[in-house]
Design a protein around this motif. Structure first.
Motif, PDB file in Angstrom:
ATOM      1  N   LEU A  68       0.823  -1.208   0.000  1.00 20.19           N
ATOM      2  CA  LEU A  68       0.000   0.000   0.000  1.00 20.19           C
ATOM      3  C   LEU A  68       0.856   1.256   0.000  1.00 20.19           C
ATOM      4  N   ALA A  69       1.929   1.238   0.814  1.00 19.86           N
ATOM      5  CA  ALA A  69       2.831   2.396   0.872  1.00 19.86           C
ATOM      6  C   ALA A  69       3.500   2.626  -0.478  1.00 19.86           C
ATOM      7  N   CYS A  70       3.891   1.526  -1.126  1.00 17.93           N
ATOM      8  CA  CYS A  70       4.524   1.647  -2.447  1.00 17.93           C
ATOM      9  C   CYS A  70       3.548   2.224  -3.462  1.00 17.93           C
ATOM     10  N   TRP A  71       2.301   1.732  -3.424  1.00 15.12           N
ATOM     11  CA  TRP A  71       1.329   2.203  -4.402  1.00 15.12           C
ATOM     12  C   TRP A  71       0.922   3.652  -4.142  1.00 15.12           C
ATOM     13  N   VAL A  72       0.964   4.070  -2.879  1.00 14.20           N
ATOM     14  CA  VAL A  72       0.691   5.475  -2.574  1.00 14.20           C
ATOM     15  C   VAL A  72       1.750   6.364  -3.232  1.00 14.20           C
TER      16      VAL A  72
END
Length: 222
Positions: free
Chosen positions: A16-20
């Protein structure tokens, strides 16, 4: 021993952090250059279409929370990038020297459909074939309509995701350049996809039923 749920949530939040962050480098580069030149509009359009299928399927199949939140966020970032195309493309500089070399009357003996449209039509054809095959499969009756529609959305999403890179690759080949693309974006995409798959694979024991439920989403992230 570490709880499998904790491990799955860890990979899920990393993903999720990467996709943010994933589209931030590209959005920032487009903003700095005030241009989307080098970036394929067909690539991002197909990506947005895949995200819509992804979100619909995840909601219908009641997947993990991260599997629902991620495509919802993807759609927001897709809107930002597509908005940049709308904002910057009219401002792209015109190559006057190139324009002067063009004949006043365009030749009409070589009419062809623009390649981005061909790419989009090809993906739509693939999705249509998947849907048709799915509608006539026995597993729709076995699973129930809701589950079947969710799986069709998942596999359609996977087909669109896998096809979306083709227009960008063709554009890079045609231009013989990757100028305008953020390499960091693709690095983060790779990390995000790996951790996304790990979050699914570590959530529960990999039984046949569990893997079949998430097969399309694993395929789309592969």
């Amino acid at each position: 021993m570490v709880d499998a749920t904790v491990v799955s949530e860890f990979f899920g939040y990393v993903s999720l952090a990467c996709w943010v962050f994933v589209l931030v480098p590209q959005i920032r580069l487009n903003y700095q250059r005030k241009s989307c030149e080098g970036v394929s509009l067909a690539f991002y359009t197909l990506w947005a279409l895949g995200d819509l299928f992804n979100l619909a399927g995840a909601i219908l199949d009641n997947l993990l929370l991260t599997a629902i939140v991620l495509p919802a966020y993807y759609i927001l970032t897709d809107i930002v990038v597509l908005g940049q195309f709308y904002a910057y493309c009219p401002r792209c500089p015109i190559d006057e020297e190139h324009m002067e070399r063009q004949p006043l009357i365009a030749r009409t003996d070589k009419k062809s459909m623009p390649w981005p449209i061909k790419a989009v039509l090809a993906v739509v054809a693939v999705v249509f074939c998947i849907v048709v095959l799915g509608l006539y499969s026995e597993w729709i009756v076995q699973m129930g309509v809701r589950r079947a529609v969710a799986q069709l959305c998942g596999y359609s999403s996977a087909a669109v995701y896998l096809s979306a890179y083709v227009p960008q690759i063709l554009q890079n080949y045609r231009l013989k350049s990757t100028e305008g693309l953020s390499a960091l974006m693709f690095v983060v995409v790779t990390v995000a996809n790996i951790t996304y798959c790990l979050s699914i694979l570590t959530a529960q024991p990999p039984t046949h039923e569990y893997l079949s439920k998430y097969a399309s989403w694993l395929l789309g992230a592969s």
